[in-house]
Design an enzyme around this catalytic site. Structure first.
Site, PDB file in Angstrom:
ATOM      1  N   SER A  92       0.852  -1.192   0.000  1.00 47.66           N
ATOM      2  CA  SER A  92       0.000   0.000   0.000  1.00 47.66           C
ATOM      3  C   SER A  92       0.883   1.236   0.000  1.00 47.66           C
ATOM      4  O   SER A  92       2.071   1.164   0.343  1.00 47.66           O
ATOM      5  CB  SER A  92      -0.889   0.000   1.251  1.00 47.66           C
ATOM      6  OG  SER A  92      -1.526   1.247   1.450  1.00 47.66           O
ATOM      7  N   TYR A 114      -2.694  -0.218  10.615  1.00 52.81           N
ATOM      8  CA  TYR A 114      -2.733  -0.610   9.202  1.00 52.81           C
ATOM      9  C   TYR A 114      -1.417  -0.233   8.526  1.00 52.81           C
ATOM     10  O   TYR A 114      -0.838  -1.027   7.770  1.00 52.81           O
ATOM     11  CB  TYR A 114      -3.903   0.078   8.503  1.00 52.81           C
ATOM     12  CG  TYR A 114      -4.034  -0.262   7.034  1.00 52.81           C
ATOM     13  CD1 TYR A 114      -4.682  -1.421   6.630  1.00 52.81           C
ATOM     14  CD2 TYR A 114      -3.510   0.587   6.049  1.00 52.81           C
ATOM     15  CE1 TYR A 114      -4.810  -1.742   5.283  1.00 52.81           C
ATOM     16  CE2 TYR A 114      -3.640   0.280   4.705  1.00 52.81           C
ATOM     17  CZ  TYR A 114      -4.289  -0.890   4.321  1.00 52.81           C
ATOM     18  OH  TYR A 114      -4.393  -1.194   2.985  1.00 52.81           O
TER      19      TYR A 114
END
Length: 254
Positions: free
Chosen positions: A145, A158
């Site tokens: 990501s 996250y």
């Protein structure tokens, strides 16, 4: 010759978390380039619907609804898939998000994020690699990501998990490249997916994102297909341990 670099005919790909969103788009893209695909997901109804969509397009597709957060279950499922044919390509896409101020972040959500976003990559990657190593070849793509590089408020755990995916990709390459495996990662920016739907629906956030991103827009999931096909085919035969950012330029611009 040019097309052969991206031809996946005769290859078999397992894509985790592929009943919707990024996982389904990548699975469809690999199938469109000739691969047989094995879909994985937690929701059996969504998984069946996703498989039906691909089958309706004439693609060879099957499903395996195993729990990617259980090491024993993963090993059993991967061995069963291998009995039907080799897994030539693995896309570790399964993941989750939970947003909360860090000081209030629930411990159980922290543990769930680690299991889903990090442990699954290790469990499935290891189980598949054991078979690939015996064959002396294989492609593993981990979905990282922009949060592998950047942080935003309320998603620190996250961010930690996606940073771990990036470095685990490097570690997998370091250990397994000598056996003929190529292990790389794709790091998507902000894409219109079910995981991001709340942000997509937030006018203030979308306005911020369009201003912050050089491309000035959200990404569409089909824009990840090219990167996935490249890293799955012979075109990337000497690309290893790399994280490919597909992010509209957000990670390189202040």
């Amino acid at each position: 010759m040019a097309f052969e670099l991206f031809d996946l005919t005769g290859k078999r790909a397992l894509v985790t978390g592929s009943s919707q969103g990024i996982g389904f788009a990548i699975a469809q893209g690999l199938a469109d380039h000739g691969a047989e695909v094995v879909l994985n997901g937690r929701d059996s109804d969504k998984l069946a619907a996703a498989a039906a969509k691909l089958a309706a397009c004439g693609h060879k597709v099957s499903t395996s609804g195993f729990d990617v957060t259980s090491a024993a279950t993963v090993t059993e499922a991967v061995d069963a898939i291998e009995k039907a044919g080799p897994i030539d390509i693995l896309v570790n896409n399964a993941g989750m998000q939970f947003r909360s101020p860090l000081e209030d972040f629930p411990v159980e959500r922290w543990e769930q994020l680690l299991a889903t976003n990090v442990s699954s990559v290790f469990y499935v990657g290891q189980a598949v690699a054991r078979h690939m190593i015996k064959r002396g070849k294989g492609k593993i793509i981990n979905i990282a990501s922009v949060q592998s590089e950047l942080a935003r408020p309320n998603i620190a755990p996250y961010t930690a998990t996606k940073g771990a995916v990036r470095n685990l990709t490097r570690g997998m390459c370091t250990d397994w490249a000598k056996y003929g495996l190529q292990v790389n990662a794709i790091a998507p920016g902000y894409f219109k997916t079910p995981l991001n739907q709340a942000l997509v629906d937030d006018p203030a956030f979308s306005a911020w994102l369009e201003k912050r991103t050089p491309a000035a827009r959200w990404g569409n999931v089909d824009e990840l297909i090219g990167a996935a096909v490249f890293l799955s085919g012979s075109a990337s035969s000497f690309v290893n341990g790399h994280t490919l950012y597909v992010d509209g330029g957000i990670t390189i611009s202040l």
